[in-house]
Enzyme design. Structure first.
Site, PDB file in Angstrom:
ATOM      1  N   ASN A   7     110.640 -95.778 -20.425  1.00 25.63           N
ATOM      2  CA  ASN A   7     110.687 -94.515 -19.681  1.00 25.63           C
ATOM      3  C   ASN A   7     109.630 -94.561 -18.568  1.00 25.63           C
ATOM      4  O   ASN A   7     108.438 -94.708 -18.840  1.00 25.63           O
ATOM      5  CB  ASN A   7     110.414 -93.358 -20.654  1.00 25.63           C
ATOM      6  CG  ASN A   7     110.488 -92.012 -19.968  1.00 25.63           C
ATOM      7  OD1 ASN A   7     109.952 -91.841 -18.880  1.00 25.63           O
ATOM      8  ND2 ASN A   7     111.133 -91.060 -20.598  1.00 25.63           N
ATOM      9  N   ASP A   9     109.018 -92.186 -16.237  1.00 27.08           N
ATOM     10  CA  ASP A   9     108.666 -90.871 -15.675  1.00 27.08           C
ATOM     11  C   ASP A   9     107.205 -90.782 -15.245  1.00 27.08           C
ATOM     12  O   ASP A   9     106.874 -90.175 -14.223  1.00 27.08           O
ATOM     13  CB  ASP A   9     108.904 -89.751 -16.700  1.00 27.08           C
ATOM     14  CG  ASP A   9     110.369 -89.567 -17.035  1.00 27.08           C
ATOM     15  OD1 ASP A   9     111.218 -90.154 -16.340  1.00 27.08           O
ATOM     16  OD2 ASP A   9     110.654 -88.844 -17.994  1.00 27.08           O
ATOM     17  N   HIS A  10     106.313 -91.369 -16.037  1.00 25.24           N
ATOM     18  CA  HIS A  10     104.886 -91.208 -15.747  1.00 25.24           C
ATOM     19  C   HIS A  10     104.455 -91.933 -14.482  1.00 25.24           C
ATOM     20  O   HIS A  10     103.448 -91.577 -13.875  1.00 25.24           O
ATOM     21  CB  HIS A  10     104.035 -91.671 -16.928  1.00 25.24           C
ATOM     22  CG  HIS A  10     104.152 -90.746 -18.091  1.00 25.24           C
ATOM     23  ND1 HIS A  10     103.892 -89.401 -18.005  1.00 25.24           N
ATOM     24  CD2 HIS A  10     104.512 -90.970 -19.366  1.00 25.24           C
ATOM     25  CE1 HIS A  10     104.091 -88.840 -19.170  1.00 25.24           C
ATOM     26  NE2 HIS A  10     104.475 -89.768 -20.024  1.00 25.24           N
ATOM     27  N   ARG A  18     100.090 -87.199  -5.646  1.00 21.00           N
ATOM     28  CA  ARG A  18      99.549 -87.423  -4.313  1.00 21.00           C
ATOM     29  C   ARG A  18     100.575 -87.201  -3.205  1.00 21.00           C
ATOM     30  O   ARG A  18     100.225 -86.778  -2.110  1.00 21.00           O
ATOM     31  CB  ARG A  18      98.998 -88.869  -4.239  1.00 21.00           C
ATOM     32  CG  ARG A  18      98.492 -89.326  -2.895  1.00 21.00           C
ATOM     33  CD  ARG A  18      97.313 -88.516  -2.395  1.00 21.00           C
ATOM     34  NE  ARG A  18      96.105 -88.689  -3.174  1.00 21.00           N
ATOM     35  CZ  ARG A  18      95.105 -89.517  -2.851  1.00 21.00           C
ATOM     36  NH1 ARG A  18      95.182 -90.266  -1.777  1.00 21.00           N
ATOM     37  NH2 ARG A  18      94.018 -89.578  -3.595  1.00 21.00           N
ATOM     38  N   HIS A  47     113.943 -89.258 -16.580  1.00 20.92           N
ATOM     39  CA  HIS A  47     114.347 -87.872 -16.855  1.00 20.92           C
ATOM     40  C   HIS A  47     114.323 -87.092 -15.550  1.00 20.92           C
ATOM     41  O   HIS A  47     113.263 -86.872 -14.976  1.00 20.92           O
ATOM     42  CB  HIS A  47     113.355 -87.277 -17.866  1.00 20.92           C
ATOM     43  CG  HIS A  47     113.696 -85.901 -18.339  1.00 20.92           C
ATOM     44  ND1 HIS A  47     112.987 -85.277 -19.349  1.00 20.92           N
ATOM     45  CD2 HIS A  47     114.641 -85.011 -17.956  1.00 20.92           C
ATOM     46  CE1 HIS A  47     113.500 -84.077 -19.562  1.00 20.92           C
ATOM     47  NE2 HIS A  47     114.493 -83.881 -18.720  1.00 20.92           N
ATOM     48  N   ARG A  49     114.247 -83.882 -14.261  1.00 23.45           N
ATOM     49  CA  ARG A  49     114.042 -82.511 -14.754  1.00 23.45           C
ATOM     50  C   ARG A  49     114.491 -81.506 -13.714  1.00 23.45           C
ATOM     51  O   ARG A  49     114.480 -81.788 -12.510  1.00 23.45           O
ATOM     52  CB  ARG A  49     112.564 -82.290 -15.081  1.00 23.45           C
ATOM     53  CG  ARG A  49     112.060 -83.143 -16.233  1.00 23.45           C
ATOM     54  CD  ARG A  49     110.626 -82.765 -16.575  1.00 23.45           C
ATOM     55  NE  ARG A  49     110.576 -81.527 -17.286  1.00 23.45           N
ATOM     56  CZ  ARG A  49     110.389 -81.385 -18.597  1.00 23.45           C
ATOM     57  NH1 ARG A  49     110.210 -82.452 -19.346  1.00 23.45           N
ATOM     58  NH2 ARG A  49     110.365 -80.212 -19.155  1.00 23.45           N
ATOM     59  N   ARG A  53     109.597 -82.362 -11.452  1.00 22.75           N
ATOM     60  CA  ARG A  53     108.135 -82.555 -11.446  1.00 22.75           C
ATOM     61  C   ARG A  53     107.731 -84.015 -11.343  1.00 22.75           C
ATOM     62  O   ARG A  53     106.620 -84.321 -10.970  1.00 22.75           O
ATOM     63  CB  ARG A  53     107.501 -81.923 -12.691  1.00 22.75           C
ATOM     64  CG  ARG A  53     107.825 -82.639 -13.967  1.00 22.75           C
ATOM     65  CD  ARG A  53     106.992 -82.121 -15.109  1.00 22.75           C
ATOM     66  NE  ARG A  53     107.432 -80.807 -15.541  1.00 22.75           N
ATOM     67  CZ  ARG A  53     107.223 -80.328 -16.769  1.00 22.75           C
ATOM     68  NH1 ARG A  53     106.557 -81.052 -17.635  1.00 22.75           N
ATOM     69  NH2 ARG A  53     107.658 -79.151 -17.124  1.00 22.75           N
ATOM     70  N   GLU A  74     117.918 -89.227 -18.742  1.00 28.55           N
ATOM     71  CA  GLU A  74     117.629 -88.078 -19.620  1.00 28.55           C
ATOM     72  C   GLU A  74     117.851 -86.812 -18.820  1.00 28.55           C
ATOM     73  O   GLU A  74     117.387 -86.717 -17.678  1.00 28.55           O
ATOM     74  CB  GLU A  74     116.161 -88.113 -20.031  1.00 28.55           C
ATOM     75  CG  GLU A  74     115.896 -88.759 -21.340  1.00 28.55           C
ATOM     76  CD  GLU A  74     114.415 -88.690 -21.645  1.00 28.55           C
ATOM     77  OE1 GLU A  74     113.797 -87.641 -21.415  1.00 28.55           O
ATOM     78  OE2 GLU A  74     113.891 -89.707 -22.089  1.00 28.55           O
ATOM     79  N   THR A 105     109.124 -83.370 -23.259  1.00 30.36           N
ATOM     80  CA  THR A 105     110.178 -82.817 -24.109  1.00 30.36           C
ATOM     81  C   THR A 105     109.616 -82.558 -25.506  1.00 30.36           C
ATOM     82  O   THR A 105     109.178 -83.498 -26.166  1.00 30.36           O
ATOM     83  CB  THR A 105     111.364 -83.807 -24.189  1.00 30.36           C
ATOM     84  OG1 THR A 105     111.636 -84.277 -22.883  1.00 30.36           O
ATOM     85  CG2 THR A 105     112.584 -83.142 -24.772  1.00 30.36           C
ATOM     86  N   GLU A 155     119.627 -89.895 -30.353  1.00 25.11           N
ATOM     87  CA  GLU A 155     118.275 -90.439 -30.269  1.00 25.11           C
ATOM     88  C   GLU A 155     117.423 -89.598 -31.208  1.00 25.11           C
ATOM     89  O   GLU A 155     117.261 -88.387 -31.000  1.00 25.11           O
ATOM     90  CB  GLU A 155     117.718 -90.386 -28.840  1.00 25.11           C
ATOM     91  CG  GLU A 155     116.304 -90.962 -28.786  1.00 25.11           C
ATOM     92  CD  GLU A 155     115.790 -91.172 -27.364  1.00 25.11           C
ATOM     93  OE1 GLU A 155     116.607 -91.480 -26.471  1.00 25.11           O
ATOM     94  OE2 GLU A 155     114.574 -91.024 -27.163  1.00 25.11           O
ATOM     95  N   HIS A 196     109.978 -91.018 -28.615  1.00 22.77           N
ATOM     96  CA  HIS A 196     108.987 -89.966 -28.390  1.00 22.77           C
ATOM     97  C   HIS A 196     107.730 -90.217 -29.223  1.00 22.77           C
ATOM     98  O   HIS A 196     107.795 -90.287 -30.446  1.00 22.77           O
ATOM     99  CB  HIS A 196     109.519 -88.552 -28.706  1.00 22.77           C
ATOM    100  CG  HIS A 196     108.830 -87.512 -27.866  1.00 22.77           C
ATOM    101  ND1 HIS A 196     107.568 -87.070 -28.133  1.00 22.77           N
ATOM    102  CD2 HIS A 196     109.229 -86.864 -26.745  1.00 22.77           C
ATOM    103  CE1 HIS A 196     107.221 -86.194 -27.219  1.00 22.77           C
ATOM    104  NE2 HIS A 196     108.203 -86.040 -26.354  1.00 22.77           N
TER     105      HIS A 196
HETATM  106  N1  PXP Z   1     112.962 -90.142 -25.513  1.00 22.50           N
HETATM  107  C1  PXP Z   1     113.133 -88.891 -25.012  1.00 22.50           C
HETATM  108  C2  PXP Z   1     114.437 -88.212 -25.220  1.00 22.50           C
HETATM  109  C3  PXP Z   1     112.098 -88.261 -24.284  1.00 22.50           C
HETATM  110  O1  PXP Z   1     112.273 -87.020 -23.792  1.00 22.50           O
HETATM  111  C4  PXP Z   1     110.892 -88.963 -24.069  1.00 22.50           C
HETATM  112  C5  PXP Z   1     109.806 -88.324 -23.281  1.00 22.50           C
HETATM  113  O2  PXP Z   1     110.214 -88.150 -21.956  1.00 22.50           O
HETATM  114  C6  PXP Z   1     110.779 -90.254 -24.589  1.00 22.50           C
HETATM  115  C7  PXP Z   1     111.814 -90.808 -25.326  1.00 22.50           C
HETATM  116  C8  PXP Z   1     109.545 -91.072 -24.379  1.00 22.50           C
HETATM  117  O3  PXP Z   1     108.476 -90.474 -25.035  1.00 22.50           O
HETATM  118  P1  PXP Z   1     107.006 -91.050 -24.832  1.00 22.50           P
HETATM  119  O4  PXP Z   1     106.671 -90.876 -23.391  1.00 22.50           O
HETATM  120  O5  PXP Z   1     106.190 -90.220 -25.747  1.00 22.50           O
HETATM  121  O6  PXP Z   1     107.059 -92.503 -25.210  1.00 22.50           O
END
Ligand code: PXP
Length: 249
Positions: A7, A9-10, A18, A47, A49, A53, A74, A105, A155, A196
Site C-alpha cells: 500500500n 498511500d503514505h 508539501r 486508496h 479517498r 487526502r 481501495e 481505515t 480481506e 491492516h
Molecule cells: N488493507 C486495507 C483495506 C486498508 O485500508 C489498509 C490501510 O490503508 C491496509 C490494508 C494497510 O494497512 P497498514 O498501512 O496498517 O499496513
C-alpha cells in the site's frame, strides 16, 4: 505462495504535505510503486479517498498505465468513486468503509447491513472485468454476508490482531477469529486476503491462519523504507553539495 500487496498511500501523504494541489511533487508514489514492483511485490494497493487526502485521481491513472503487477484500488462504494473505478479499471477493488475523521481505515465494512447495495456494486465491477474484495472484520455474520454479495475475495481486517499482538490471551483469541473466518470464507468459495496493522514482527504470527492468498501492508513498509533509506539519501545530498565545495570557506 503468499503474495504481498504494498500500500503506497503514505508516499502520497508525504507528497501532499508539501505539494497539495500540484500535478507533481516528491516523493512520487508511482516511482515508489515501480520500486516495490521490481523488489518483488505482487501487487500495488492505493486508496482513492473521497477527500483525496493522499492518492489523487492522476496517481491511479498513472499506476494503471505503468504497473505490470496487479493494481488493487481501495475505495468506498460511493457513486463517484465507483464511476472512476469503472473508467480506470484496476484489476481488483477492495471496498472499505470510509469516515472523514479517521486517520486510516478503522473498522471493517458492515456487509451484513448493506449487502444488497454492495451486491449491486460487485455486479457492476465484475461486469467491467474488475474483481471485488470486501474488507471485513473476522466475524461470522460478515463472512456469511460476503458470500451473499458474491465477491471474489474478502480481506480480513487484522487491526485487532495487530493491536493485541503483545497480549498473549487476546492475541490467541484474535488469531482464532482469523482462522475461523478464513475457514468459513474458503467453504463459501471466497478467496482470503488480510491486512491492516501488519509489520515485520507480527506478520509471522499469522502462520496458523489458513488459505491466505495476499497480505496488504503499507505503514510498516513505508516507515521501514524511511529508516533504511536515510543513510543513502544523506550521502547523495553530500555528493550533490560537493559541487559547491570550491567557493566555500
Ligand atoms: N488493507 C486495507 C483495506 C486498508 O485500508 C489498509 C490501510 O490503508 C491496509 C490494508 C494497510 O494497512 P497498514 O498501512 O496498517 O499496513
Amino acid at each position: 505462495m503468499l503474495k504481498l500487496g504494498v500500500n503506497i498511500d503514505h508516499v502520497a501523504t508525504l507528497r501532499e504535505a508539501r505539494y497539495r494541489g500540484r500535478e507533481r511533487g516528491e516523493p512520487d508514489p508511482i516511482e515508489a510503486a515501480l520500486i516495490c514492483e521490481s523488489a518483488g511485490a505482487h501487487g500495488i494497493t492505493a486508496h482513492l479517498r473521497e477527500d483525496r487526502r493522499h492518492i489523487q485521481d492522476h496517481d491511479i491513472r498513472r499506476l494503471r498505465d505503468v504497473l505490470k503487477v496487479r493494481l488493487n484500488l481501495e475505495m468506498a462504494a460511493t457513486e463517484e468513486i465507483t464511476g472512476i473505478a469503472l473508467h480506470i479499471r484496476p484489476d481488483i477493488v477492495c471496498l472499505v468503509p470510509e469516515h472523514r475523521a479517521e486517520v486510516t481505515t478503522e473498522g471493517g465494512l458492515d456487509v451484513a447491513g448493506n449487502w444488497p447495495a454492495l451486491a449491486e456494486t460487485r455486479r457492476r465491477m465484475n461486469d467491467a472485468g474488475i474483481e471485488v474484495s470486501l474488507f471485513i472484520a473476522p466475524d461470522p455474520e460478515q463472512v456469511e454476508a460476503a458470500g451473499r454479495v458474491g465477491s471474489q475475495f474478502i480481506e480480513l481486517h487484522t487491526g485487532a490482531y495487530a493491536e493485541n499482538f503483545n497480549r498473549k490471551r487476546e492475541r490467541a483469541r484474535e488469531t482464532e477469529r482469523l482462522i475461523a473466518a478464513a475457514e468459513q470464507a474458503r467453504a463459501l468459495g471466497l478467496g482470503v486476503n488480510a491486512g491492516h496493522g501488519l509489520n515485520y514482527r507480527n506478520v509471522g504470527g499469522l502462520r496458523p491462519v489458513p488459505h491466505l492468498v495476499e497480505l496488504n501492508i503499507g505503514h510498516s513498509i513505508i516507515s521501514r523504507a524511511v529508516i533504511v533509506g536515510l543513510a543513502t539519501a544523506v550521502r547523495e545530498m553530500l555528493l550533490a553539495m560537493e559541487q559547491l565545495g570550491a567557493g566555500q570557506p
